[in-house]
Design a protein around this motif. Structure first.
Motif, PDB file in Angstrom:
ATOM      1  N   GLN A 457       0.835  -1.202   0.000  1.00  0.00           N
ATOM      2  CA  GLN A 457       0.000   0.000   0.000  1.00  0.00           C
ATOM      3  C   GLN A 457       0.873   1.257   0.000  1.00  0.00           C
ATOM      4  O   GLN A 457       1.393   1.655   1.034  1.00  0.00           O
ATOM      5  CB  GLN A 457      -0.919   0.019   1.219  1.00  0.00           C
ATOM      6  N   PRO A 458       1.055   1.901  -1.154  1.00  0.00           N
ATOM      7  CA  PRO A 458       1.774   3.181  -1.166  1.00  0.00           C
ATOM      8  C   PRO A 458       0.906   4.286  -0.559  1.00  0.00           C
ATOM      9  O   PRO A 458      -0.320   4.284  -0.697  1.00  0.00           O
ATOM     10  CB  PRO A 458       2.032   3.429  -2.658  1.00  0.00           C
ATOM     11  N   VAL A 459       1.558   5.222   0.105  1.00  0.00           N
ATOM     12  CA  VAL A 459       0.886   6.365   0.733  1.00  0.00           C
ATOM     13  C   VAL A 459       1.620   7.627   0.291  1.00  0.00           C
ATOM     14  O   VAL A 459       2.839   7.718   0.417  1.00  0.00           O
ATOM     15  CB  VAL A 459       0.913   6.258   2.276  1.00  0.00           C
ATOM     16  N   ASP A 460       0.876   8.599  -0.217  1.00  0.00           N
ATOM     17  CA  ASP A 460       1.512   9.830  -0.689  1.00  0.00           C
ATOM     18  C   ASP A 460       1.651  10.815   0.465  1.00  0.00           C
ATOM     19  O   ASP A 460       0.733  11.565   0.781  1.00  0.00           O
ATOM     20  CB  ASP A 460       0.712  10.461  -1.826  1.00  0.00           C
ATOM     21  N   MET A 461       2.822  10.801   1.079  1.00  0.00           N
ATOM     22  CA  MET A 461       3.119  11.731   2.170  1.00  0.00           C
ATOM     23  C   MET A 461       3.604  13.080   1.651  1.00  0.00           C
ATOM     24  O   MET A 461       3.524  14.085   2.355  1.00  0.00           O
ATOM     25  CB  MET A 461       4.194  11.135   3.084  1.00  0.00           C
ATOM     26  N   PHE A 462       4.133  13.103   0.406  1.00  0.00           N
ATOM     27  CA  PHE A 462       4.805  14.307  -0.093  1.00  0.00           C
ATOM     28  C   PHE A 462       4.379  14.631  -1.525  1.00  0.00           C
ATOM     29  O   PHE A 462       5.123  14.377  -2.483  1.00  0.00           O
ATOM     30  CB  PHE A 462       6.327  14.124  -0.025  1.00  0.00           C
ATOM     31  N   PRO A 463       3.148  15.174  -1.710  1.00  0.00           N
ATOM     32  CA  PRO A 463       2.715  15.575  -3.044  1.00  0.00           C
ATOM     33  C   PRO A 463       3.695  16.543  -3.706  1.00  0.00           C
ATOM     34  O   PRO A 463       4.369  17.327  -3.024  1.00  0.00           O
ATOM     35  CB  PRO A 463       1.365  16.268  -2.782  1.00  0.00           C
ATOM     36  N   HIS A 464       3.777  16.450  -5.021  1.00  0.00           N
ATOM     37  CA  HIS A 464       4.624  17.301  -5.880  1.00  0.00           C
ATOM     38  C   HIS A 464       6.103  16.958  -5.790  1.00  0.00           C
ATOM     39  O   HIS A 464       6.943  17.675  -6.328  1.00  0.00           O
ATOM     40  CB  HIS A 464       4.393  18.795  -5.605  1.00  0.00           C
ATOM     41  N   THR A 465       6.428  15.869  -5.093  1.00  0.00           N
ATOM     42  CA  THR A 465       7.788  15.352  -5.079  1.00  0.00           C
ATOM     43  C   THR A 465       7.744  13.912  -5.587  1.00  0.00           C
ATOM     44  O   THR A 465       6.674  13.302  -5.691  1.00  0.00           O
ATOM     45  CB  THR A 465       8.408  15.362  -3.673  1.00  0.00           C
ATOM     46  N   SER A 466       8.914  13.354  -5.860  1.00  0.00           N
ATOM     47  CA  SER A 466       8.981  11.974  -6.350  1.00  0.00           C
ATOM     48  C   SER A 466       8.932  10.958  -5.218  1.00  0.00           C
ATOM     49  O   SER A 466       8.901   9.751  -5.465  1.00  0.00           O
ATOM     50  CB  SER A 466      10.260  11.776  -7.169  1.00  0.00           C
ATOM     51  N   HIS A 467       8.930  11.425  -3.969  1.00  0.00           N
ATOM     52  CA  HIS A 467       8.974  10.511  -2.830  1.00  0.00           C
ATOM     53  C   HIS A 467       7.629   9.832  -2.590  1.00  0.00           C
ATOM     54  O   HIS A 467       6.574  10.450  -2.754  1.00  0.00           O
ATOM     55  CB  HIS A 467       9.390  11.266  -1.566  1.00  0.00           C
ATOM     56  N   VAL A 468       7.687   8.574  -2.183  1.00  0.00           N
ATOM     57  CA  VAL A 468       6.468   7.837  -1.846  1.00  0.00           C
ATOM     58  C   VAL A 468       6.769   6.914  -0.671  1.00  0.00           C
ATOM     59  O   VAL A 468       7.805   6.261  -0.612  1.00  0.00           O
ATOM     60  CB  VAL A 468       5.940   7.031  -3.057  1.00  0.00           C
TER      61      VAL A 468
END
Length: 478
Positions: A457-468
């Motif tokens: 389950q990926p969670v988007d902690m940092f929108p507008h960055t490539s980090h996941v």
């Protein structure tokens, strides 16, 4: 015939971007099938002209020369320094497309690095706020302002080049890009940034010069409590000046009337640009913030670790609890526990939770957070996780863990820590990862030792960055 027989450095090539690569690179292929890594803020579907920088045996390296035809995924970035700052590398891509790319990034890593095929990666859990979601932002002050491209040809600059308060220019420890508004920071943070800059310029405060190791004003670190709508202002300086700090306090309180805040001054003499001081002075308020995650309350000091996206942290932790499937009599280990936020979540649902962490101050904070929440079945130990095996005899007093949660740093688990984890043979391993490549590397080893990867389950902690951020649940099969 090789690529070096066909292409030369400086040559222009045309291609359509087919995939996202690491950092600010994308990938595409030429009509003859040759692969090209293109540097630049691009989106899948962009048709571009690119200048060849290097001709490798199997592919070309190039830099964007011209955008010929934009992708359908492209949007107009809201930030005026997008592409220069480097903090939001995906702000030019629609949010739905960002989520798609992040899911693909996780799936590709598991398949190509981990050798795990037919893994059903769940859709990325989107952030409720794509902008202004960060509860912590660190700005730097420098005597060398990074000039924007259009300023390089100007005879007279609108701003001094000898003062900047903002973010370090990518790859440059000495120069700082002046920032007026950060669209990931809370509005009150941008207000504090503006007020601090005005105070520094009015008072003629000397900015820090990294190479010469001179100057007074070094950093401005800001933290925010969602629960109490309160701001922490941490101004980092090279020495303490009580009278000046009192004037700074009065200035902030006047400029930001109605804002709840606490102000601290961290002082450091170290030759670096880190915003952690050797000594801390409380200038206004009690010098801490209080935040809530779920039913738990946490005390956060200036230098404490805390998840940067408060609202998504709650979603992340609920995902951990669901995957762990805790029973009332379970013993759970939480590796790389930081200040104990995950450990305390676990403790509410099991007989005993044990948190392990190398940083002493984090262990102290974790114990204080347990006491503040009235949790008595959480124990914390300071240990370098590579030496985790030396602590196992001590931990046997709690019983063997049925579940182990591990939340390692970006580099992944130390091989010795992973070896010890697997030797304990928990039924369930919940791996919390901020780096899909290292999740895949460690996950491959876990699977080879008798586990099945059941859920991702990926969670988007940092929108507008490539980090996941990614949650992975492994169940023992043997």
């Amino acid at each position: 015939m090789t690529l070096r027989d066909i292409y030369r450095k400086g040559e222009l090539v045309e291609l359509t971007i087919a995939d996202i690569a690491e950092k600010d690179q994308c990938f595409g292929t030429l009509d003859n099938g040759a692969g090209v890594l293109v540097r630049g803020m691009l989106a899948v579907g962009d048709r571009v002209s690119a200048k060849v920088l290097k001709v490798k045996p199997r592919y070309l390296e190039a830099v964007l020369d011209e955008l010929l035809e934009p992708s359908e995924d492209r949007v107009e970035p809201v930030c005026s320094v997008f592409g220069v700052c480097g903090g939001c590398k995906w702000m030019h891509v629609s949010y739905d497309a960002q989520l798609h790319y992040k899911k693909k990034k996780v799936a590709d890593a598991l398949e190509h690095i981990g050798g795990m095929h037919d893994i059903a990666v769940q859709p990325v859990l989107p952030a409720p706020e794509a902008f202004h979601y960060r509860n912590k932002v660190e700005f730097s002050c420098s005597s060398k302002r990074y000039l924007l491209p259009h300023e390089l040809s100007m005879e007279t600059l609108d701003k001094s080049k000898d003062f900047a308060l903002g973010f370090h220019a990518p790859g440059n420890f000495e120069k700082v890009l002046e920032i007026d508004t950060c669209y990931l920071a809370k509005p009150s943070m941008n207000e504090a940034l503006s007020a601090t800059r005005a105070f520094a310029l009015d008072r003629g405060l000397e900015p820090y010069a990294a190479r010469a190791h001179t100057g007074f004003l070094r950093n401005l670190m800001l933290r925010y409590s969602e629960e109490h709508d309160e701001l922490m202002v941490n101004i980092v300086t090279s020495w303490y000046d009580r009278e000046l700090m009192e004037a700074y306090r009065d200035h902030l309180l006047e400029r930001m009337k109605g804002r709840r805040m606490t102000i601290v001054n961290n002082v450091t003499t170290r030759k670096n640009t880190v915003s952690t001081g050797e000594k801390e002075y409380v200038v206004y308020g009690d010098g801490t913030l209080r935040e809530r995650l779920g039913d738990l309350h946490f005390r956060i000091s200036a230098n404490s670790f805390f998840q940067t996206n408060t609202r998504q942290a709650e979603a992340l932790y609920e995902g951990i609890m669901r995957m762990a499937g805790l029973k009332q009599d379970d013993v759970v280990y939480d590796l790389y526990c930081g200040t104990g936020t995950i450990t305390l979540y676990l403790a509410e649902r099991c007989r005993q939770a044990v948190g392990l962490e190398v940083v002493e101050s984090s262990i102290i904070d974790a114990a204080e957070n347990a006491g503040a929440n009235g949790i008595e079945n959480a124990a914390f130990y300071q240990v370098d996780l590579k030496d985790f095996h030396t602590l196992v005899p001590t931990l046997e007093q709690y019983g063997m863990p049925r579940v182990i949660v591990t939340d390692p740093p970006r580099a992944g688990m130390h091989p010795k820590a992973l070896e010890t984890l697997l030797r304990l043979q928990p039924e369930t391993i919940v791996y919390v990862s901020c780096n899909p490549a290292n999740l895949a590397r460690d996950g491959k080893e876990i699977v080879q030792q008798g586990y099945r990867l059941e859920e991702v389950q990926p969670v988007d902690m940092f929108p507008h960055t490539s980090h996941v951020e990614t949650l992975a649940c492994f169940r023992r099969t043997v």
